[in-house]
Design an enzyme around this catalytic site. Structure first.
Site, short mmCIF file in Angstrom:
data_model
loop_
_atom_site.label_atom_id
_atom_site.label_comp_id
_atom_site.label_asym_id
_atom_site.label_seq_id
_atom_site.Cartn_x
_atom_site.Cartn_y
_atom_site.Cartn_z
CG ASP A 13 -2.24 0.74 0.95
OD1 ASP A 13 -2.23 1.68 0.15
OD2 ASP A 13 -3.26 0.37 1.54
CG HIS A 16 -1.39 3.13 -3.71
ND1 HIS A 16 -1.81 3.02 -5.02
CD2 HIS A 16 -1.91 2.04 -3.06
CE1 HIS A 16 -2.55 1.94 -5.17
NE2 HIS A 16 -2.62 1.33 -4.00
CB SER A 166 -10.81 1.57 -0.62
OG SER A 166 -10.94 0.17 -0.60
#
Length: 336
Positions: A13, A16, A166
């Protein structure tokens, strides 16, 4: 108190936040540090998972194979995990990942589309790895709908099911209601993955555990999309204050988090105005950087683009709609 299993997704993650540009040295050093701290599961890869390196969502600095191999060699104890989104990744990617030493494969789908995970979850089980099902953008479905979708994934062979916040839009009571519904519907462990757009990621993670979740995702310094994820060193400390057991050496984990701040990220994530509106609008946290770029190109406010995207209920994977939203905002005369 029961054991809570931590999944560290810093090396997936977190990608990103740096346009998927982590290299071998960065991945290897952090993987070794959290392995030494006793973190049980470490997730590695492109931010959008196996096979996702592309012009649309960003090319990785190194290949999936290099990332997974580097992490596997650095971790003699921790399980290695990978994420796969059908449409980006294939069953061939699953086979290759397991061959390279991946122990856990998380197959993810939009929160109302669990049926697309059936083939990939089956492939993971056939290969002998642990299969987990993930529902993305889980705020876009009711507790009952999420329970039904998780039951489908468990029926497809998922050995755990995970709800991703999310967009970082949940409050603790939202999380608790959804986790309770899912735990009542399945006989496999339930996981929660929180984002921090409203500053609630750690509180939401604790609410998930108190409602029955037994797996939590988190990242060093909260490194991740948008305002970042639940901060793993803080989360472990809070869990211990509540009496939950994690099996992690908190002092060593804090050292790993210091290493992450020094070597992985330009700066730790914060809840800035762009991340805040992402959470309020219910829009995927990973849209932050492309929205900022579109705002600059069209001379409009990123805030207004996020509101426009939220109005259309845009989901992860629809990055190509960001320029359209920027043009729509410009046509409305909402300039800077």
């Amino acid at each position: 108190m029961p054991v809570v299993i931590l999944h560290d997704s810093t090396l997936r993650d977190g990608q990103h936040a740096v346009r998927h540009q982590l290299d071998r040295t960065q991945i290897g050093a952090y993987a070794a540090a959290v392995d030494a701290a006793g973190v049980p599961v470490v997730e590695v890869g492109h931010g959008n998972g196996l096979g996702a390196s592309s012009l649309q969502v960003g090319r990785s600095k190194i290949s999936d194979d290099e990332m997974l191999t580097t992490a596997r060699e650095a971790m003699p104890h921790a399980s290695l995990a990978a994420l796969l989104l059908p449409g980006w990744g294939t069953t061939g990617d699953v086979r290759n990942a397991v061959r390279l030493g991946v122990d856990v494969v998380r197959v993810a789908a939009h929160c109302t589309e669990a049926d697309v995970t059936e083939r990939h979850l089956g492939a993971v089980r056939e290969l002998g790895a642990e299969a987990q099902g993930v529902l993305l953008m889980s705020h876009m479905a009711s507790p009952g709908e999420l329970a039904e979708q998780c039951a489908l994934m468990a029926g497809y062979g998922a050995q755990a099911v995970c709800l991703f916040d999310s967009a970082g839009t949940f409050l603790p009571e939202d999380v608790a209601a959804r986790v309770r519904a899912v735990t009542a519907a399945v006989d496999v462990p339930v996981a929660f993955h929180g984002h921090n757009n409203l500053g609630m990621a750690v509180a939401n993670s604790i609410a998930a555990v108190q409602a029955g979740a037994r797996i939590l995702d988190a990242c060093a310094r909260g490194f991740g999309a948008g305002a970042g994820n639940a901060q793993i060193e803080v989360l472990v400390a809070v869990l211990e204050r509540y009496g939950y057991r994690t099996g992690i050496d908190l002092r060593a984990l804090a050292d790993a988090a210091d290493l992450a701040e020094e070597t992985l990220m330009p700066a730790p994530p914060t809840v800035d105005s762009t991340s805040l509106v992402s959470g309020l609008s219910g829009v995927f946290s990973g849209f932050k950087k492309p929205v900022l770029a579109a705002a600059a190109q069209h001379d409009v406010r990123a805030w207004d683009i996020f509101v426009e995207l939220g109005r259309h209920r845009v989901i992860a994977g629809q990055e190509d709609l960001i320029p359209d939203a920027a043009r729509a905002v410009a046509a409305q005369g909402a300039g800077r």
